[in-house]
Design a protein around this motif. Structure first.
Motif, PDB file in Angstrom:
ATOM      1  N   THR A   1       0.841  -1.198   0.000  1.00  0.00           N
ATOM      2  CA  THR A   1       0.000   0.000   0.000  1.00  0.00           C
ATOM      3  C   THR A   1       0.874   1.246   0.000  1.00  0.00           C
ATOM      4  OG1 THR A   1      -1.691  -1.185   1.277  1.00  0.00           O
ATOM      5  CG2 THR A   1      -1.854   1.216   1.225  1.00  0.00           C
ATOM      6  N   VAL A   2       0.460   2.243  -0.784  1.00  0.00           N
ATOM      7  CA  VAL A   2       1.147   3.541  -0.775  1.00  0.00           C
ATOM      8  C   VAL A   2       0.202   4.579  -0.187  1.00  0.00           C
ATOM      9  CG1 VAL A   2       2.694   3.059  -2.691  1.00  0.00           C
ATOM     10  CG2 VAL A   2       0.409   3.932  -3.171  1.00  0.00           C
ATOM     11  N   ASP A   3       0.748   5.503   0.588  1.00  0.00           N
ATOM     12  CA  ASP A   3      -0.105   6.511   1.227  1.00  0.00           C
ATOM     13  C   ASP A   3      -0.207   7.747   0.333  1.00  0.00           C
ATOM     14  OD1 ASP A   3       2.528   7.211   1.627  1.00  0.00           O
ATOM     15  OD2 ASP A   3       2.274   7.851   3.699  1.00  0.00           O
ATOM     16  N   GLU A   4      -1.090   7.637  -0.662  1.00  0.00           N
ATOM     17  CA  GLU A   4      -1.309   8.701  -1.629  1.00  0.00           C
ATOM     18  C   GLU A   4      -2.797   8.810  -1.964  1.00  0.00           C
ATOM     19  OE1 GLU A   4       0.722  10.845  -2.769  1.00  0.00           O
ATOM     20  OE2 GLU A   4       2.697  10.012  -2.269  1.00  0.00           O
ATOM     21  N   PHE A   5      -3.169   9.941  -2.567  1.00  0.00           N
ATOM     22  CA  PHE A   5      -4.501  10.102  -3.127  1.00  0.00           C
ATOM     23  C   PHE A   5      -4.487   9.617  -4.571  1.00  0.00           C
ATOM     24  CE2 PHE A   5      -4.556  13.285   0.264  1.00  0.00           C
ATOM     25  CZ  PHE A   5      -5.811  13.068   0.821  1.00  0.00           C
ATOM     26  N   PHE A   6      -5.519   8.883  -4.973  1.00  0.00           N
ATOM     27  CA  PHE A   6      -5.608   8.436  -6.356  1.00  0.00           C
ATOM     28  C   PHE A   6      -6.198   9.554  -7.208  1.00  0.00           C
ATOM     29  CE2 PHE A   6      -7.741   6.622 -10.015  1.00  0.00           C
ATOM     30  CZ  PHE A   6      -6.784   5.750 -10.512  1.00  0.00           C
ATOM     31  N   ASP A   7      -5.525   9.852  -8.322  1.00  0.00           N
ATOM     32  CA  ASP A   7      -6.043  10.805  -9.292  1.00  0.00           C
ATOM     33  C   ASP A   7      -5.400  10.485 -10.640  1.00  0.00           C
ATOM     34  OD1 ASP A   7      -3.437  11.786  -9.107  1.00  0.00           O
ATOM     35  OD2 ASP A   7      -4.000  13.587  -7.985  1.00  0.00           O
ATOM     36  N   ALA A   8      -5.649  11.332 -11.628  1.00  0.00           N
ATOM     37  CA  ALA A   8      -5.146  11.062 -12.975  1.00  0.00           C
ATOM     38  C   ALA A   8      -3.614  11.009 -12.999  1.00  0.00           C
ATOM     39  CB  ALA A   8      -5.662  12.120 -13.945  1.00  0.00           C
ATOM     40  N   ASP A   9      -2.966  11.921 -12.287  1.00  0.00           N
ATOM     41  CA  ASP A   9      -1.497  11.940 -12.278  1.00  0.00           C
ATOM     42  C   ASP A   9      -0.936  10.694 -11.607  1.00  0.00           C
ATOM     43  OD1 ASP A   9      -1.409  14.361 -13.600  1.00  0.00           O
ATOM     44  OD2 ASP A   9      -1.285  15.550 -11.758  1.00  0.00           O
ATOM     45  N   PHE A  10      -1.540  10.297 -10.484  1.00  0.00           N
ATOM     46  CA  PHE A  10      -1.004   9.124  -9.791  1.00  0.00           C
ATOM     47  C   PHE A  10      -1.291   7.850 -10.575  1.00  0.00           C
ATOM     48  CE2 PHE A  10      -0.533   5.968  -6.374  1.00  0.00           C
ATOM     49  CZ  PHE A  10       0.744   6.328  -5.954  1.00  0.00           C
ATOM     50  N   ALA A  11      -2.381   7.825 -11.311  1.00  0.00           N
ATOM     51  CA  ALA A  11      -2.671   6.667 -12.169  1.00  0.00           C
ATOM     52  C   ALA A  11      -1.556   6.476 -13.199  1.00  0.00           C
ATOM     53  CB  ALA A  11      -4.010   6.852 -12.870  1.00  0.00           C
ATOM     54  N   LYS A  12      -1.104   7.582 -13.786  1.00  0.00           N
ATOM     55  CA  LYS A  12      -0.005   7.500 -14.761  1.00  0.00           C
ATOM     56  C   LYS A  12       1.270   6.966 -14.104  1.00  0.00           C
ATOM     57  CE  LYS A  12      -1.497  11.123 -18.010  1.00  0.00           C
ATOM     58  NZ  LYS A  12      -2.873  11.292 -17.512  1.00  0.00           N
ATOM     59  N   LYS A  13       1.491   7.361 -12.855  1.00  0.00           N
ATOM     60  CA  LYS A  13       2.672   6.877 -12.130  1.00  0.00           C
ATOM     61  C   LYS A  13       2.582   5.375 -11.886  1.00  0.00           C
ATOM     62  CE  LYS A  13       5.399   7.690  -7.943  1.00  0.00           C
ATOM     63  NZ  LYS A  13       5.531   8.464  -6.687  1.00  0.00           N
ATOM     64  N   ILE A  14       1.399   4.896 -11.554  1.00  0.00           N
ATOM     65  CA  ILE A  14       1.215   3.453 -11.344  1.00  0.00           C
ATOM     66  C   ILE A  14       1.502   2.694 -12.632  1.00  0.00           C
ATOM     67  CG2 ILE A  14      -0.476   1.638 -10.831  1.00  0.00           C
ATOM     68  CD1 ILE A  14      -1.901   3.615  -8.999  1.00  0.00           C
ATOM     69  N   VAL A  15       0.963   3.190 -13.744  1.00  0.00           N
ATOM     70  CA  VAL A  15       1.167   2.524 -15.031  1.00  0.00           C
ATOM     71  C   VAL A  15       2.654   2.469 -15.378  1.00  0.00           C
ATOM     72  CG1 VAL A  15       0.750   2.674 -17.515  1.00  0.00           C
ATOM     73  CG2 VAL A  15      -1.112   3.103 -15.906  1.00  0.00           C
ATOM     74  N   LYS A  16       3.355   3.571 -15.126  1.00  0.00           N
ATOM     75  CA  LYS A  16       4.785   3.637 -15.438  1.00  0.00           C
ATOM     76  C   LYS A  16       5.588   2.648 -14.593  1.00  0.00           C
ATOM     77  CE  LYS A  16       8.643   6.911 -15.750  1.00  0.00           C
ATOM     78  NZ  LYS A  16       9.062   8.337 -15.552  1.00  0.00           N
ATOM     79  N   GLU A  17       5.219   2.503 -13.320  1.00  0.00           N
ATOM     80  CA  GLU A  17       6.007   1.669 -12.405  1.00  0.00           C
ATOM     81  C   GLU A  17       5.543   0.211 -12.356  1.00  0.00           C
ATOM     82  OE1 GLU A  17       5.981   3.539  -8.584  1.00  0.00           O
ATOM     83  OE2 GLU A  17       7.041   5.345  -9.301  1.00  0.00           O
ATOM     84  N   HIS A  18       4.257  -0.036 -12.614  1.00  0.00           N
ATOM     85  CA  HIS A  18       3.724  -1.388 -12.432  1.00  0.00           C
ATOM     86  C   HIS A  18       2.974  -1.937 -13.636  1.00  0.00           C
ATOM     87  CE1 HIS A  18       4.530  -1.000  -8.089  1.00  0.00           C
ATOM     88  NE2 HIS A  18       3.997   0.207  -8.175  1.00  0.00           N
ATOM     89  N   GLY A  19       2.666  -1.091 -14.604  1.00  0.00           N
ATOM     90  CA  GLY A  19       1.871  -1.523 -15.745  1.00  0.00           C
ATOM     91  C   GLY A  19       0.393  -1.275 -15.506  1.00  0.00           C
TER      92      GLY A  19
END
Length: 429
Positions: A165-183
């Motif tokens: 688990t990461v302590d962040e808010f989910f939004d469009a920018d963080f979604a892009k970060k997830i895709v970049k790091e995890h697919g």
């Protein structure tokens, strides 16, 4: 002052009349400026900000709480947004303390694993994943997960339990970060979080970016249909910015190339809506979507009149509940409450149920013990305090878990203890 005079005094504090057209307010979904007031609950404290003894000495922050209807897209929403950092960074609600929630999470995960044919190569993401109560069911099947939980204390509890688990808010920018790091993700869960989101379009755009072309987003949120039918006004608080119908959700998701293909009505939380959304390309709606859309139209959920009637019923409910509590109190009864939840804070603050009427509140969560209710300041104790004090009447604030709680309190009831259930229909059991 008798009960009726007290209630008249409470209602005179309402500032914005039902039906009033609101100025300088835009819909958080479609951007329309055609919003009308449904119910003004006045200035209230944050419903989940349980106070310490030291904080009782300080001035308690209060914020406007006004429910409104959008003529543009039918979204029901509150007009004032409290910054998410103030609401969710230090949170006190742990989903694992509810047996009902644990069973509910296990059932949906098993269903998704089977229907989506998930394997150890799949990837599941959940926004507002709390203490990992849902994702741990995937972890048990060796399916990779990522929880996105803004409350640092709860994210830590999830990681300690083995749920990444990461302590962040989910939004469009963080979604892009997830895709970049995890697919990209095969499955995205969001249980009781979409209603909390100030930027609805950013959140749903993030879901669209995150999902694989074959992926599915599973969203659960309080259902406005049940809120109106059962007069569940206590779900109105600053964390809940939006109150969804399928009519309003359909427009929001389609705006971001997502099609709601299936919809389910759930009993949990006093009436919830679960929708399954997929990328528009190749997505096909099931009959459940058409059926529920038609039901909502028949109930008038795309028109203001239904909400005007709702506001009137809330007023009547408050008068009836205050009359019952005043009657018991005048007879020398000791009254307590069960459930230091946000909905209880809304009910007690709007209906002005203070320490004069209700002496204390009990709750199963040890994270709440020793604190005090927002606004009304009743102390919060463990549930065993009921047996120790043996009040004559207990106001069941967590009425959405009525069956579970009444079963837990068999001994208290056997000794003559009674519960008053305020919603959906007031009853004494």
């Amino acid at each position: 002052m008798n009960a009726n005079e007290a209630w008249d005094s409470i209602m005179k504090t309402t500032k914005v009349k039902t039906g009033a057209e609101l100025e300088d307010v835009e819909c958080r979904s479609c951007g329309s400026d055609k919003l009308r007031a449904i119910l003004d609950l006045g200035k209230t404290p944050l419903a989940n900000s349980l106070l310490t003894e030291e904080e009782l000495k300080e001035e308690e922050p209060k914020f406007p709480l006004l429910l409104a209807f959008c003529d543009g897209c039918s979204l029901v929403q509150i007009t004032h947004s409290v910054p998410p950092e103030d609401l969710f960074r230090d949170y006190i609600y742990y989903s694992s303390f509810s047996d009902t929630m644990l069973v509910h999470a296990h059932e949906i995960v098993q269903k998704v694993i089977d229907e989506e044919s998930l394997t150890k190569k799949s990837f599941v993401v959940e926004a507002a994943s709390n203490d990992g109560y849902l994702l741990k069911n995937y972890v048990a099947k060796d399916i990779p997960v990522l929880g996105v939980e803004p409350a640092r204390n709860i994210a830590k509890a999830a990681n300690d339990a083995g749920v990444r688990t990461v302590d962040e808010f989910f939004d469009a920018d963080f979604a892009k970060k997830i895709v970049k790091e995890h697919g990209k993700a095969d499955v995205f869960h969001a249980n009781n979080v979409l209603a909390h989101v100030p930027d609805l379009n950013g959140f749903v755009a993030g879901i669209s970016d995150l999902l694989k072309p074959t992926g599915v987003a599973i969203i659960e949120c309080p259902q406005i249909k049940e809120m109106v039918k059962s007069v569940c006004f206590d779900t109105i608080y600053h964390e809940h910015l939006s109150y969804f119908s399928l009519l309003s959700l359909k427009q929001l998701f389609y705006r971001h190339d997502l099609e709601i293909t299936h919809a389910e009505e759930l009993d949990i939380h006093g009436g919830s809506l679960r929708v399954f959304a997929r990328p528009v390309t190749g997505a096909k709606r099931k009959g459940s979507v058409f059926t529920l859309l038609e039901e909502e139209r028949k109930l008038g959920l795309d028109e203001f009149k239904a909400y005007e009637d709702f506001a009137e019923k809330v007023t009547i409910m408050g008068e009836e509940l205050n009359n019952v509590l005043e009657k018991y109190k005048s007879q020398g009864a000791k009254i307590a409450a069960y459930g230091a939840a946000a909905k209880g804070s809304t009910l007690m603050n709007f209906f002005d149920i203070d320490k004069r009427l209700v002496s204390f509140v009990v709750d199963r969560s040890d994270h709440k013990h020793g604190r005090f209710m927002p606004g009304t300041h009743q102390p919060i104790h463990p549930t065993k305090h009921l047996m120790r004090e043996q009040p004559d009447l207990v106001l069941l604030l967590s009425w959405n878990f009525k069956d579970e709680i009444l079963k837990q309190q068999t001994d208290f009831r056997a000794r003559g203890g009674k519960f008053v259930v305020p919603i959906p229909k007031m009853e004494i059991v």
